[in-house]
Design a protein around this motif. Structure first.
Motif, PDB file in Angstrom:
ATOM      1  N   ASN A  55       0.834  -1.190  -0.159  1.00 29.68           N
ATOM      2  CA  ASN A  55       0.082  -0.063  -0.083  1.00 29.68           C
ATOM      3  C   ASN A  55       0.561   1.341  -0.106  1.00 29.68           C
ATOM      4  OD1 ASN A  55      -2.950  -1.087   0.416  1.00 29.68           O
ATOM      5  ND2 ASN A  55      -1.698  -2.110   1.965  1.00 29.68           N
ATOM      6  N   SER A  56       2.098   1.045  -0.086  1.00 25.38           N
ATOM      7  CA  SER A  56       3.020   2.347   0.173  1.00 25.38           C
ATOM      8  C   SER A  56       4.411   1.710  -0.118  1.00 25.38           C
ATOM      9  CB  SER A  56       2.981   2.905   1.753  1.00 25.38           C
ATOM     10  OG  SER A  56       3.577   1.982   2.538  1.00 25.38           O
ATOM     11  N   GLY A  57       5.274   2.823  -0.689  1.00 29.21           N
ATOM     12  CA  GLY A  57       6.666   2.797  -0.889  1.00 29.21           C
ATOM     13  C   GLY A  57       7.354   2.272   0.466  1.00 29.21           C
ATOM     14  N   THR A  58       6.974   2.736   1.659  1.00 34.65           N
ATOM     15  CA  THR A  58       7.573   2.395   3.013  1.00 34.65           C
ATOM     16  C   THR A  58       7.408   0.918   3.107  1.00 34.65           C
ATOM     17  OG1 THR A  58       6.801   4.491   3.773  1.00 34.65           O
ATOM     18  CG2 THR A  58       7.370   2.880   5.251  1.00 34.65           C
ATOM     19  N   GLU A  59       6.170   0.331   2.792  1.00 33.72           N
ATOM     20  CA  GLU A  59       5.833  -1.138   2.915  1.00 33.72           C
ATOM     21  C   GLU A  59       6.611  -1.719   2.057  1.00 33.72           C
ATOM     22  OE1 GLU A  59       1.807  -2.923   3.253  1.00 33.72           O
ATOM     23  OE2 GLU A  59       1.163  -0.878   3.312  1.00 33.72           O
ATOM     24  N   GLY A  80      19.795   8.946   3.119  1.00 35.47           N
ATOM     25  CA  GLY A  80      18.658   8.110   2.303  1.00 35.47           C
ATOM     26  C   GLY A  80      17.239   8.132   3.150  1.00 35.47           C
ATOM     27  N   TYR A  81      16.209   8.163   2.262  1.00 33.49           N
ATOM     28  CA  TYR A  81      14.905   8.155   2.708  1.00 33.49           C
ATOM     29  C   TYR A  81      14.189   7.032   1.933  1.00 33.49           C
ATOM     30  CZ  TYR A  81      10.004   9.445   3.966  1.00 33.49           C
ATOM     31  OH  TYR A  81       8.986   9.327   4.484  1.00 33.49           O
ATOM     32  N   HIS A  82      13.672   6.066   2.687  1.00 31.97           N
ATOM     33  CA  HIS A  82      13.044   4.883   2.158  1.00 31.97           C
ATOM     34  C   HIS A  82      11.511   4.775   2.857  1.00 31.97           C
ATOM     35  CE1 HIS A  82      16.742   4.095   0.467  1.00 31.97           C
ATOM     36  NE2 HIS A  82      17.337   4.234   1.454  1.00 31.97           N
ATOM     37  N   VAL A 123      19.532   1.437  -1.518  1.00 30.31           N
ATOM     38  CA  VAL A 123      19.985   2.589  -2.084  1.00 30.31           C
ATOM     39  C   VAL A 123      19.024   3.179  -3.167  1.00 30.31           C
ATOM     40  CG1 VAL A 123      21.486   1.749  -3.950  1.00 30.31           C
ATOM     41  CG2 VAL A 123      22.133   3.638  -2.959  1.00 30.31           C
ATOM     42  N   GLU A 124      18.913   4.650  -2.909  1.00 36.27           N
ATOM     43  CA  GLU A 124      18.056   5.217  -4.017  1.00 36.27           C
ATOM     44  C   GLU A 124      19.101   5.777  -5.177  1.00 36.27           C
ATOM     45  OE1 GLU A 124      15.816   8.775  -2.108  1.00 36.27           O
ATOM     46  OE2 GLU A 124      17.134   8.103  -0.580  1.00 36.27           O
ATOM     47  N   PRO A 125      18.878   5.609  -6.366  1.00 39.51           N
ATOM     48  CA  PRO A 125      19.613   5.684  -7.421  1.00 39.51           C
ATOM     49  C   PRO A 125      19.927   7.281  -7.627  1.00 39.51           C
ATOM     50  CG  PRO A 125      17.813   4.351  -8.109  1.00 39.51           C
ATOM     51  CD  PRO A 125      17.402   4.590  -6.759  1.00 39.51           C
ATOM     52  N   PHE A 162      17.466  -1.425  -5.335  1.00 41.60           N
ATOM     53  CA  PHE A 162      17.273  -0.079  -5.929  1.00 41.60           C
ATOM     54  C   PHE A 162      15.719   0.414  -5.285  1.00 41.60           C
ATOM     55  CE2 PHE A 162      20.067   0.751  -9.656  1.00 41.60           C
ATOM     56  CZ  PHE A 162      21.033   0.746  -8.969  1.00 41.60           C
ATOM     57  N   ASP A 163      15.777   1.520  -4.131  1.00 39.66           N
ATOM     58  CA  ASP A 163      14.558   2.119  -4.010  1.00 39.66           C
ATOM     59  C   ASP A 163      14.342   3.297  -5.211  1.00 39.66           C
ATOM     60  OD1 ASP A 163      12.524   3.704  -3.203  1.00 39.66           O
ATOM     61  OD2 ASP A 163      13.359   3.993  -0.981  1.00 39.66           O
ATOM     62  N   GLU A 164      13.401   2.772  -6.231  1.00 41.02           N
ATOM     63  CA  GLU A 164      13.071   3.631  -7.162  1.00 41.02           C
ATOM     64  C   GLU A 164      11.601   4.046  -6.994  1.00 41.02           C
ATOM     65  OE1 GLU A 164      14.618   4.240 -10.709  1.00 41.02           O
ATOM     66  OE2 GLU A 164      15.615   2.349 -11.177  1.00 41.02           O
ATOM     67  N   GLY A 201       6.436   2.768  -6.251  1.00 42.53           N
ATOM     68  CA  GLY A 201       5.421   3.411  -5.702  1.00 42.53           C
ATOM     69  C   GLY A 201       4.799   4.677  -6.161  1.00 42.53           C
ATOM     70  N   LYS A 202       4.507   5.514  -5.353  1.00 41.81           N
ATOM     71  CA  LYS A 202       3.974   6.799  -5.909  1.00 41.81           C
ATOM     72  C   LYS A 202       3.007   6.626  -6.881  1.00 41.81           C
ATOM     73  CE  LYS A 202       7.343   9.491  -3.502  1.00 41.81           C
ATOM     74  NZ  LYS A 202       6.924  10.327  -2.329  1.00 41.81           N
ATOM     75  N   TYR A 203       3.404   7.086  -8.208  1.00 36.49           N
ATOM     76  CA  TYR A 203       2.575   7.358  -9.525  1.00 36.49           C
ATOM     77  C   TYR A 203       2.237   6.078  -9.753  1.00 36.49           C
ATOM     78  CZ  TYR A 203       6.042   5.641 -12.753  1.00 36.49           C
ATOM     79  OH  TYR A 203       7.006   4.641 -13.267  1.00 36.49           O
TER      80      TYR A 203
HETATM   81  C1  PLP Z   1      12.856   6.921  -2.075  1.00 40.81           C
HETATM   82  C2  PLP Z   1      11.621   6.951  -1.392  1.00 40.81           C
HETATM   83  N1  PLP Z   1      11.270   5.724  -0.796  1.00 40.81           N
HETATM   84  C3  PLP Z   1      10.216   5.373  -0.159  1.00 40.81           C
HETATM   85  C4  PLP Z   1       9.256   6.362   0.071  1.00 40.81           C
HETATM   86  C5  PLP Z   1       8.012   6.010   0.878  1.00 40.81           C
HETATM   87  O1  PLP Z   1       6.770   5.896   0.154  1.00 40.81           O
HETATM   88  P1  PLP Z   1       5.443   6.286   0.885  1.00 40.81           P
HETATM   89  O2  PLP Z   1       5.242   7.804   1.303  1.00 40.81           O
HETATM   90  O3  PLP Z   1       4.598   5.772  -0.285  1.00 40.81           O
HETATM   91  O4  PLP Z   1       5.538   5.222   1.820  1.00 40.81           O
HETATM   92  C6  PLP Z   1       9.468   7.649  -0.441  1.00 40.81           C
HETATM   93  C7  PLP Z   1       8.334   8.706  -0.147  1.00 40.81           C
HETATM   94  O5  PLP Z   1       8.505   9.914  -0.505  1.00 40.81           O
HETATM   95  C8  PLP Z   1      10.492   7.892  -1.288  1.00 40.81           C
HETATM   96  O6  PLP Z   1      10.808   9.048  -1.985  1.00 40.81           O
END
Ligand code: PLP
Length: 424
Positions: free
Chosen positions: A127-131, A155-157, A203-205, A236-238, A263-265
């Motif tokens: 349901n989310s990028g976090t998950e 990094g932000y995941h 890692v975020e690219p 890769f966290d894309e 995630g996102k779009y």
């Molecule tokens: C690189 C990255 N990973 C993960 C997330 C988390 O996604 P979500 O907000 O859908 O949980 C984000 C949100 O901004 C993000 O930019």
């Protein structure tokens, strides 16, 4: 609030112009802490409250209309009312929600994703990028039988996997060891200190939330080689960057991570997360063979699946992705030209960029200085007065409905800013 006299004047004008937003947030604060349920939306003296959106425009409670250059922190790639998306959603709603079962939709969206992203053989939806990132880490640890994760300063995941800013009590207690972005030596050091213990590199690219800091040539390639040499997976966290090319940055760079999160779009504007990757790793989730159980009531919810399918099939085609990102690169070049005489610059790639209060090169979060002159804050409020909405931290993301007219409007507003504040 402190700040230069110019900034204080901007904030006074902002406060006077937005009484309804202020009142709404005060009322909301009775039932939501600080009127907020999503930390990133807060800024001083109070954030705007929107009443609606259409195409690439947003309307606030005080009757102002803005061109949206934030696009829901990149998730609103399709804008706020794309006909293909709204049609898919209304059709899905008419067909019934919450069906307590598989539908054909999840396999259709999964097929589109597998066809689009070359490193993905199978996917799981969340349901989310976090998950999706939590799932990726669980998969990597189970697959490798190892416990440590290498991630990066800045990094932000997701809200529970944030290595950006001060250490947060919100983070989940994974054994994360941090290395420095664009510094392969720091990664090798961690591998040496934790021999045989590292399950994966996450890692975020491109560092997104830390300010659109691009990976230098060789860095991600180096991570690929190092992870293989040490028997660790590369994730890769894309979630933010997959929009930067038809097959994400992994395709653009020609690097094959073992796992990738999206995630996102990808859910067409509905809540969405995706974990994808190599079949042998993903096979751990195959319920026919036991293994990892991955639950989630809304993992295959029909609205996300239907809107995601419409988006990838009809709107964000490979050509559309190339076109949007070329526009973004052009725009960033124009903005940087306008700001050339100021201690400011936009970094980023394609359709996502971030403004910084320095003209010096930025290769890690440490290179971003505090905004001592309040230039970035001034820019934010200046743009609001010009009818342009962005993030106070300087993030800008393009959506598909933006036309040349709106892009020119941002360039013109930036020129006016440079003329007004360039001599300070
Ligand atoms: C690189 C990255 N990973 C993960 C997330 C988390 O996604 P979500 O907000 O859908 O949980 C984000 C949100 O901004 C993000 O930019």
């Amino acid at each position: 609030m402190s700040g230069t006299p110019e900034l204080q004047r901007c904030i006074e004008r902002y406060t006077q112009a937005n009484p309804n937003s202020a009142r709404q947030l005060e009322n909301a604060a009775r039932v939501l802490p600080g009127g907020n349920t999503r930390s990133v939306l807060f800024y001083e003296p109070f954030p705007l409250v929107m009443s609606g959106g259409n195409g690439c425009f947003l309307d606030d409670l005080d009757g102002h209309r803005y061109v949206d250059f934030l696009a829901e922190y990149t998730a609103a790639l399709y804008g706020h009312s794309h006909p293909a998306i709204t049609h898919a959603l209304t059709t899905a709603m008419a067909n019934g929600l919450n069906l307590s079962a598989h539908t054909e939709l999840e396999a259709r969206l999964a097929t589109l994703i597998v066809e689009r992203f070359s490193c993905i053989e199978q996917v799981r939806f969340t349901n989310s990028g976090t998950e999706a990132n939590l799932l990726a880490l669980a998969a990597a640890k189970a697959y490798s039988g190892r416990s440590r994760i290498i991630a990066f300063n800045g990094g932000y995941h997701g809200g529970v996997l944030s290595f950006h800013g001060p250490t947060t009590a919100m983070n989940v207690p994974h054994q994360v060891v941090l290395a420095d972005y664009n510094d392969l030596h720091s990664v090798e050091r961690v591998f040496q200190e934790h021999r045989g213990e590292v399950a994966a590199i996450l890692v975020e690219p491109m560092l997104g939330a830390s300010g659109c800091i691009c990976a230098e040539s060789g860095f991600l390639e180096g991570l690929r080689a190092m992870s293989q040499a040490h028997g660790a997976l590369l994730i890769f966290d894309e979630v933010m960057t997959s929009r930067l090319g038809p097959g994400g940055l992994q395709e653009k760079l020609g690097i094959h991570p073992d796992l990738i999160t999206l995630g996102k779009y990808l859910g067409g504007g509905m809540p969405c997360g995706v974990l994808g990757g190599r079949k042998d790793i993903m096979a751990q989730f195959d319920p026919r063979h036991g293994g990892l159980s991955h639950a989630g009531t809304f993992n295959n919810n029909v609205l996300t699946m239907a809107a995601g399918i419409a988006g990838l099939e009809q709107v964000y085609t490979r050509e559309a992705a190339l076109h949007l990102n070329a526009r973004g690169d052009r725009l960033r070049g124009q903005l940087n030209e306008v700001l050339a005489k100021m201690p400011m610059q936009f970094t980023g790639q394609g359709s996502v960029m971030n403004l910084h209060p320095t003209a010096l090169p930025i290769r890690s979060p440490w290179d971003i200085p505090p905004d001592r002159n309040n230039l970035r804050d001034l820019f934010f409020f200046h743009l609001l007065e010009c009818g342009i909405y962005s993030a106070r931290r300087g993030l800008f993301a393009l959506s598909l409905p933006l036309t040349e007219r709106e892009l020119t409007r941002l360039v013109v507003a930036t020129q006016a800013f440079a003329e007004r504040y360039g001599g300070r």
